[in-house]
Write a protein that holds these residues in place. Structure first.
Motif, PDB file in Angstrom:
ATOM      1  N   ASN A  90      43.269 -45.683  24.807  1.00  0.00           N
ATOM      2  CA  ASN A  90      42.696 -46.053  26.198  1.00  0.00           C
ATOM      3  C   ASN A  90      42.257 -47.582  26.725  1.00  0.00           C
ATOM      4  N   LYS A  91      41.659 -48.037  24.828  1.00  0.00           N
ATOM      5  CA  LYS A  91      41.123 -49.278  25.419  1.00  0.00           C
ATOM      6  C   LYS A  91      40.999 -50.618  25.242  1.00  0.00           C
ATOM      7  N   LEU A  92      40.905 -51.639  26.088  1.00  0.00           N
ATOM      8  CA  LEU A  92      41.738 -52.739  25.687  1.00  0.00           C
ATOM      9  C   LEU A  92      41.297 -53.181  23.736  1.00  0.00           C
ATOM     10  N   THR A  93      42.071 -53.898  23.696  1.00  0.00           N
ATOM     11  CA  THR A  93      42.372 -54.579  22.078  1.00  0.00           C
ATOM     12  C   THR A  93      42.119 -55.730  22.522  1.00  0.00           C
ATOM     13  N   ALA A  94      41.400 -56.673  20.945  1.00  0.00           N
ATOM     14  CA  ALA A  94      40.572 -58.056  20.602  1.00  0.00           C
ATOM     15  C   ALA A  94      42.427 -58.951  21.830  1.00  0.00           C
ATOM     16  N   GLU A  95      43.105 -58.816  21.343  1.00  0.00           N
ATOM     17  CA  GLU A  95      44.122 -58.948  21.949  1.00  0.00           C
ATOM     18  C   GLU A  95      44.756 -59.215  23.501  1.00  0.00           C
ATOM     19  N   GLY A  96      44.339 -57.847  24.541  1.00  0.00           N
ATOM     20  CA  GLY A  96      43.947 -57.990  25.324  1.00  0.00           C
ATOM     21  C   GLY A  96      42.727 -58.307  26.352  1.00  0.00           C
ATOM     22  N   ARG A  97      42.220 -58.431  25.897  1.00  0.00           N
ATOM     23  CA  ARG A  97      40.471 -58.863  26.274  1.00  0.00           C
ATOM     24  C   ARG A  97      40.503 -60.524  25.783  1.00  0.00           C
ATOM     25  N   SER A  98      41.024 -60.940  24.874  1.00  0.00           N
ATOM     26  CA  SER A  98      41.753 -62.503  24.778  1.00  0.00           C
ATOM     27  C   SER A  98      41.993 -63.014  25.600  1.00  0.00           C
ATOM     28  N   ARG A  99      43.157 -62.747  26.698  1.00  0.00           N
ATOM     29  CA  ARG A  99      43.603 -62.503  27.640  1.00  0.00           C
ATOM     30  C   ARG A  99      43.092 -63.337  28.651  1.00  0.00           C
ATOM     31  N   VAL A 100      42.426 -61.515  29.164  1.00  0.00           N
ATOM     32  CA  VAL A 100      41.032 -61.959  30.767  1.00  0.00           C
ATOM     33  C   VAL A 100      40.033 -62.952  29.967  1.00  0.00           C
ATOM     34  N   ASP A 101      39.714 -62.927  28.746  1.00  0.00           N
ATOM     35  CA  ASP A 101      38.440 -63.695  28.681  1.00  0.00           C
ATOM     36  C   ASP A 101      39.000 -65.897  28.960  1.00  0.00           C
ATOM     37  N   ALA A 102      40.156 -65.375  28.300  1.00  0.00           N
ATOM     38  CA  ALA A 102      41.031 -67.031  29.023  1.00  0.00           C
ATOM     39  C   ALA A 102      41.218 -67.009  30.698  1.00  0.00           C
ATOM     40  N   LEU A 103      41.370 -65.935  30.130  1.00  0.00           N
ATOM     41  CA  LEU A 103      41.281 -65.488  32.787  1.00  0.00           C
ATOM     42  C   LEU A 103      40.013 -66.295  32.767  1.00  0.00           C
ATOM     43  N   ILE A 104      38.497 -65.728  32.457  1.00  0.00           N
ATOM     44  CA  ILE A 104      38.150 -66.210  33.910  1.00  0.00           C
ATOM     45  C   ILE A 104      37.459 -67.699  33.122  1.00  0.00           C
ATOM     46  N   SER A 105      37.519 -68.056  31.672  1.00  0.00           N
ATOM     47  CA  SER A 105      37.676 -69.684  31.653  1.00  0.00           C
ATOM     48  C   SER A 105      38.623 -70.405  32.607  1.00  0.00           C
ATOM     49  N   LEU A 106      39.627 -69.894  33.094  1.00  0.00           N
ATOM     50  CA  LEU A 106      40.479 -70.750  33.284  1.00  0.00           C
ATOM     51  C   LEU A 106      39.804 -70.782  35.380  1.00  0.00           C
ATOM     52  N   LEU A 107      39.441 -69.474  35.810  1.00  0.00           N
ATOM     53  CA  LEU A 107      38.875 -68.951  37.060  1.00  0.00           C
ATOM     54  C   LEU A 107      37.962 -70.738  37.439  1.00  0.00           C
ATOM     55  N   ALA A 108      37.579 -71.480  36.158  1.00  0.00           N
ATOM     56  CA  ALA A 108      36.499 -72.163  37.348  1.00  0.00           C
ATOM     57  C   ALA A 108      37.215 -73.199  37.698  1.00  0.00           C
ATOM     58  N   SER A 109      38.426 -73.727  37.413  1.00  0.00           N
ATOM     59  CA  SER A 109      39.328 -74.601  37.687  1.00  0.00           C
ATOM     60  C   SER A 109      40.429 -73.932  39.078  1.00  0.00           C
ATOM     61  N   VAL A 110      40.772 -73.423  39.902  1.00  0.00           N
ATOM     62  CA  VAL A 110      41.548 -72.529  40.081  1.00  0.00           C
ATOM     63  C   VAL A 110      40.347 -72.535  41.462  1.00  0.00           C
ATOM     64  N   ASP A 111      41.611 -72.665  42.972  1.00  0.00           N
ATOM     65  CA  ASP A 111      40.951 -73.136  43.448  1.00  0.00           C
ATOM     66  C   ASP A 111      41.697 -71.403  44.595  1.00  0.00           C
ATOM     67  N   CYS A 112      40.902 -70.788  44.690  1.00  0.00           N
ATOM     68  CA  CYS A 112      40.758 -69.367  44.291  1.00  0.00           C
ATOM     69  C   CYS A 112      40.494 -68.951  45.571  1.00  0.00           C
ATOM     70  N   THR A 113      40.173 -70.139  47.540  1.00  0.00           N
ATOM     71  CA  THR A 113      41.139 -69.269  48.272  1.00  0.00           C
ATOM     72  C   THR A 113      42.910 -69.338  48.667  1.00  0.00           C
ATOM     73  N   ARG A 114      43.182 -70.069  48.039  1.00  0.00           N
ATOM     74  CA  ARG A 114      45.051 -69.933  47.574  1.00  0.00           C
ATOM     75  C   ARG A 114      45.917 -69.719  47.072  1.00  0.00           C
ATOM     76  N   THR A 115      45.270 -68.491  46.153  1.00  0.00           N
ATOM     77  CA  THR A 115      45.148 -68.320  44.641  1.00  0.00           C
ATOM     78  C   THR A 115      45.254 -66.169  44.580  1.00  0.00           C
ATOM     79  N   ALA A 116      46.213 -65.841  44.273  1.00  0.00           N
ATOM     80  CA  ALA A 116      46.083 -64.487  43.870  1.00  0.00           C
ATOM     81  C   ALA A 116      46.362 -64.631  42.597  1.00  0.00           C
ATOM     82  N   LEU A 117      45.458 -63.568  42.127  1.00  0.00           N
ATOM     83  CA  LEU A 117      45.212 -62.741  40.361  1.00  0.00           C
ATOM     84  C   LEU A 117      46.178 -61.925  40.353  1.00  0.00           C
ATOM     85  N   VAL A 118      47.307 -60.672  39.648  1.00  0.00           N
ATOM     86  CA  VAL A 118      47.809 -59.542  39.414  1.00  0.00           C
ATOM     87  C   VAL A 118      47.619 -59.505  38.208  1.00  0.00           C
TER      88      VAL A 118
END
Length: 277
Positions: free
Chosen positions: A17-45
């Motif tokens: 029931n917990k994220l693995t290293a692979e799952g966490r790596s996807r979320v970690d990369a997402l957080i870095s990505l958001l710095a270059s995203v226009d969040c007012t025009r973006t949806a995250l799924v």
């Protein structure tokens, strides 16, 4: 909100029931990505449902890890949706389209650009299948599903438009897992033959998936993985060799079932994340 960009974070099977290293790596990369995203025009799924032997959804676990990992003070965030019904990548894509449509975040007739976040081997396989067998491609499914509701989806083919997260397991077992994943393309080819998806000559369609599978199987069989694993690999190898374009439909269906069952079992048995969470 009028969304013009959608980021799909593809799910990864949980362990206990917990994220693995692979799952966490996807979320970690997402957080870095958001710095270059226009969040007012973006949806995250966040994509991923409850798989066998788990009680939490992949989407919910990724979302909670995401919220816990945000810097302080918390940045402006995109609109966030959870697609928590799917149990594989195909369902990730289909249900993500439905979730986006149901959200009404995008106006009918508006062009929306979709960006994927996943591990490098996973996205490579998705785009490889799309390139070799558009008839079986998930991106085609996503576009057609959205088009039925009036959404004009664009999925760039450029590497830079998506987030290819490095696979976190650089061990021998990690290499075995990646080699097994390369057999997915041939399995998808057989699924296409079974459902009559190809109008092109099958010899032409089969050529590259066969080449990819044969190369991966040779590497796997050259490794010392134990008799039980080697026997299962031989089952897959025979299924690949037997499923020539002239094989009768019923025999092809039987070999596809055998290949799919054996490959799924090997993937789960040899996935390094069963031990390394």
């Amino acid at each position: 909100m009028n969304v013009s960009d959608v980021i799909l974070v593809l799910g990864k099977r949980l362990h206990n029931n917990k994220l693995t290293a692979e799952g966490r790596s996807r979320v970690d990369a997402l957080i870095s990505l958001l710095a270059s995203v226009d969040c007012t025009r973006t949806a995250l799924v966040f994509c991923g449902g409850i798989t066998p032997n788990q009680t939490n959804s992949e989407a919910r676990e990724m979302y909670e890890y995401f919220m816990q990992s945000l810097p302080n003070p918390q940045p402006v965030l995109p609109e966030i949706l959870l697609e928590d019904r799917s149990v594989n990548t195909i369902e990730n894509v289909i249900n993500a389209a439905d979730t986006l449509i149901e959200s009404k975040l995008c106006q009918t007739g508006q062009q929306v650009t979709v960006h994927f976040v996943s591990n490098d081997y996973h996205l490579k396989r998705i785009f490889e299948i799309q390139s070799l067998m558009d008839e079986q491609g998930l991106l085609r499914v996503l576009k057609s599903r959205c088009a039925l509701s009036g959404l004009d989806i664009t999925i760039p083919i450029e590497h830079s438009a998506h987030t290819y997260v490095p696979y976190p397991h650089t061990t021998e077992q990690g290499n075995v897992f990646l080699l097994l994943d390369e057999l997915t393309t041939y399995r998808v080819y057989l699924e296409g033959v079974k459902r009559g998806a190809f109008d092109r000559p099958l010899n032409q369609v089969r050529a590259e998936p066969l080449k990819i599978a044969s190369k991966a199987l040779k590497k796997l069989l050259d490794l010392e993985l134990g008799k039980e694993v080697s026997d299962e690999l031989e089952v897959i190898k025979r299924a690949v060799e037997m499923t020539t374009p002239d094989l009768p439909y019923q025999e092809l269906a039987e070999q596809l079932l055998l290949l799919d069952t054996t490959l799924t079992q090997l993937n789960r048995t040899l996935d390094p994340e069963r031990q390394n969470v």
